[in-house]
Design an enzyme around this catalytic site. Structure first.
Site, short mmCIF file in Angstrom:
data_model
loop_
_atom_site.label_atom_id
_atom_site.label_comp_id
_atom_site.label_asym_id
_atom_site.label_seq_id
_atom_site.Cartn_x
_atom_site.Cartn_y
_atom_site.Cartn_z
N ARG A 73 0.86 -1.19 0.00
CA ARG A 73 0.00 0.00 0.00
C ARG A 73 0.89 1.24 0.00
NH1 ARG A 73 -3.01 2.76 4.86
NH2 ARG A 73 -4.10 4.38 3.70
N HIS A 118 -3.00 11.07 1.48
CA HIS A 118 -2.51 10.71 2.82
C HIS A 118 -1.88 11.97 3.43
CE1 HIS A 118 -1.21 7.09 5.40
NE2 HIS A 118 -0.86 8.15 6.07
N GLU A 163 -7.66 8.32 6.74
CA GLU A 163 -7.95 8.88 8.05
C GLU A 163 -8.46 10.32 8.03
OE1 GLU A 163 -4.44 8.27 10.44
OE2 GLU A 163 -4.75 6.11 10.51
N ASN A 305 -7.64 1.24 9.91
CA ASN A 305 -6.32 1.43 10.51
C ASN A 305 -6.47 1.29 12.02
OD1 ASN A 305 -5.59 2.11 7.91
ND2 ASN A 305 -5.13 4.25 8.35
N TYR A 307 -4.55 0.74 15.74
CA TYR A 307 -3.29 0.76 16.48
C TYR A 307 -3.43 0.40 17.95
CZ TYR A 307 -0.83 2.71 12.52
OH TYR A 307 -0.27 2.86 11.28
N GLU A 373 -3.73 -0.58 8.05
CA GLU A 373 -2.55 -0.22 8.85
C GLU A 373 -2.67 -0.86 10.21
OE1 GLU A 373 -1.69 3.99 9.36
OE2 GLU A 373 -2.13 4.39 7.26
C1 GBH Z 1 -1.56 6.51 11.17
O1 GBH Z 1 -2.40 7.27 12.01
C2 GBH Z 1 -1.17 7.26 9.91
O2 GBH Z 1 -2.02 6.91 8.83
C3 GBH Z 1 0.26 7.01 9.50
O3 GBH Z 1 0.62 7.91 8.51
C4 GBH Z 1 1.15 7.10 10.71
O4 GBH Z 1 2.50 7.05 10.40
C5 GBH Z 1 0.77 5.96 11.62
O5 GBH Z 1 -0.57 6.05 11.97
C6 GBH Z 1 1.55 5.89 12.93
O6 GBH Z 1 1.22 6.97 13.75
O7 GBH Z 1 -0.20 12.32 19.67
O8 GBH Z 1 -1.65 11.76 21.50
O9 GBH Z 1 -2.41 13.30 19.81
C7 GBH Z 1 -2.80 6.56 13.16
C8 GBH Z 1 -3.83 7.28 13.98
C9 GBH Z 1 -4.26 9.15 15.32
C10 GBH Z 1 -2.45 7.76 15.87
C11 GBH Z 1 -3.65 10.27 16.13
C12 GBH Z 1 -1.82 8.88 16.67
C13 GBH Z 1 -2.16 10.94 17.83
C14 GBH Z 1 -2.28 10.78 19.29
N1 GBH Z 1 -3.22 8.30 14.79
N2 GBH Z 1 -2.81 9.78 17.18
S1 GBH Z 1 -1.59 12.17 20.13
#
Ligand code: GBH
Length: 477
Positions: A73, A118, A163, A305, A307, A373
């Site tokens: 991707r 993105h 996102e 996505n 995490y 993701e």
């Molecule tokens: C993804 O976002 C992105 O699509 C990608 O580009 C990125 O590299 C990857 O995650 C890893 O981060 O700092 O406490 O405000 C994931 C969703 C939402 C996760 C916002 C981090 C920030 C939390 N993201 N979040 S904070």
């Protein structure tokens, strides 16, 4: 086990890896601008060079092959292809670059999944109002059509926007992502709205003009944590959890998969807070026009996505400021027993993915799901024996396997974030998400496989050798 043809992938995004920010006629994007301002990004770092993938694509391809991926991707940089954001002027060099990437992938028997957006809006379009301007929807649609026309003979899996939640909230409410606006409680809703409109226009274009011949699939990628009540017996926590989901995943998934409109609780809570604050402007959450193409049904699969996870509780007396947080009236917290990765927001909760997959199956019409993701960050430079990350992948993938077999979730693929260490937005190069280590101090940006990369390759090999066609024997009895 996994179904036959399951996609085993890794993901990247243009701004995070390509570098070459001014090469060969590329236009600037909002991330170029944002990073070049002081105080925006960790250490004032930027993606000017990043992994230098614009020059080193051959190296990336070797990594992809070393892992044995079936899918890759990537995202297209809008401003590399169309420097001023419009189809008036096409940058032939940019076009050649993406053609080569796509052709090389196919020649290596790797299926590309291409994201059109993105986070990297052409700066010229930001100067005209960016995602806050209603005009962005048709501009995005023209760009999308150009990509379908140009690459759609070979690309069969498309993501319009990655996102929208992050772009809207972090970029326009919190100001920690480009374009760095802090207009809490107002701009994010408008941006989210225009992103949905843009996505829907592109989906309809694909569906009517391109799909009959190209026969691909198209969706948008939604990020979501798994959310559960802090106290599972407390009605307020349960309601707060539902509200939190509505204001995050539901904000986009509800219109696209369920009703064509925002979750009702979003509107009622926003209106209640506006009233409380004597906010007299128009409704902060826009309405979809009946004159425009429908939002409902504009996804051929669910792109998720995932995490991490959160416990949710209600924020008492939350109303009172103009912000999304205050509108939603929720608080989320980490369970202290969850291990933390190298970034503070990412607690390791593999079971959360299985739960979320079931939630999606149940609430969004049992769609085909690609996990577009999922990954784990390490902080610190040279820990090549990243056993914690290897364990993370092993556990998470086994949760996905349970979802596919025991819960009968229609999960079609899994993409690790990320192929290699890269520019992690506001965290710069301090957080490393790669399956390959990248040496950012070395001009050659040497890629070296981590222990976790080797383990991921083994998992792919092992799982690919034993698949089921529809349901495993135990379940079809
Ligand atoms: C993804 O976002 C992105 O699509 C990608 O580009 C990125 O590299 C990857 O995650 C890893 O981060 O700092 O406490 O405000 C994931 C969703 C939402 C996760 C916002 C981090 C920030 C939390 N993201 N979040 S904070």
């Amino acid at each position: 086990m996994f179904p036959r043809g399951f996609a085993w992938g890794a993901a990247t995004a243009a701004y995070q890896i390509e570098g070459a920010w001014q090469a060969d006629g590329k236009g600037a994007s909002i991330w170029d601008t944002f990073c070049h301002e002081t105080g925006r990004v960790f250490g004032d770092q930027n993606g000017d060079v990043a992994c230098n993938s614009y020059k080193l694509w051959d190296e990336d391809l070797k990594c992809i092959q070393q892992l044995g991926l079936t899918h890759y991707r990537l995202s297209v940089s809008w401003a590399r292809l169309l420097p001023d954001g419009t189809t008036q002027h096409v940058n032939q060099k940019g076009l050649q670059y993406y053609n080569k990437v796509i052709d090389d992938l196919l020649a290596a028997n790797v299926t590309p999944m291409v994201t059109l957006y993105h986070f990297d809006l052409p700066q010229t379009l930001q100067d005209q109002g960016g995602w806050k301007s209603p005009d962005i929807a048709t501009l995005f649609d023209s760009y999308a059509r150009f990509c379908f026309q140009t690459f759609g003979d070979r690309v069969k899996l498309w993501i319009t926007i990655n996102e929208p939640y992050v772009c809207a909230k972090l970029g326009h409410e919190d100001g920690i992502h480009a374009p760095g606006l802090r207009e809490p409680g107002v701009a994010a809703y408008l941006v989210g709205h225009n992103m949905l409109r843009a996505h829907a226009l592109a989906w309809h274009s694909y569906d009517t003009v391109f799909r009959p011949k190209q026969k691909g699939l198209i969706s948008l990628a939604l990020n979501s944590d798994w959310l559960e009540p802090l106290d599972t017996d407390c009605a307020e926590d349960i309601a707060a959890t539902q509200r939190h989901i509505a204001f995050t995943l539901g904000w986009f998934a509800w219109p696209v998969f369920v009703t064509g409109d925002y979750p009702e609780v979003m509107r009622t809570f926003i209106e209640a807070n506006s009233k409380k604050l004597n906010y007299t402007g128009e409704s902060r959450l826009p309405f979809f026009s009946k004159e425009e193409p429908a939002i409902l049904g504009t996804a051929d699969f669910f792109a998720l996505n995932y995490y991490t996870s959160r416990k949710v509780t209600s924020a008492s007396g939350h109303f009172g400021s103009l912000s999304m947080k205050s509108d939603a009236g929720v608080q989320d917290i980490l369970n202290p027993s969850w291990p933390i990765s190298g970034v503070s927001w990412l607690a390791v909760v593999p079971y959360g993915l299985r739960k979320l997959l079931s939630y999606i199956k149940k609430n969004f019409g049992d769609p085909a799901i690609y996990i577009t993701e999922n990954g784990f960050a390490q902080v610190g430079s040279l820990e090549m024996e990243d056993v914690q990350r290897a364990e993370f992948y092993k556990q998470t993938i086994s949760e996905v396997a349970k979802a596919a077999t025991e819960d009968e979730v229609n999960v079609c693929g899994y993409f690790a974030w990320s192929l290699m260490d890269n520019f992690e937005w506001a965290d710069g190069y301090s957080a490393r998400f790669g399956l390959f280590h990248v040496d950012f101090l070395d001009e050659k940006r040497t890629r070296t496989i981590y222990h976790s990369g080797k383990e991921y390759a083994k998992l792919i090999q092992m799982y690919s050798s034993k698949h089921f066609d529809t349901l495993p024997d135990e379940l079809s009895k």
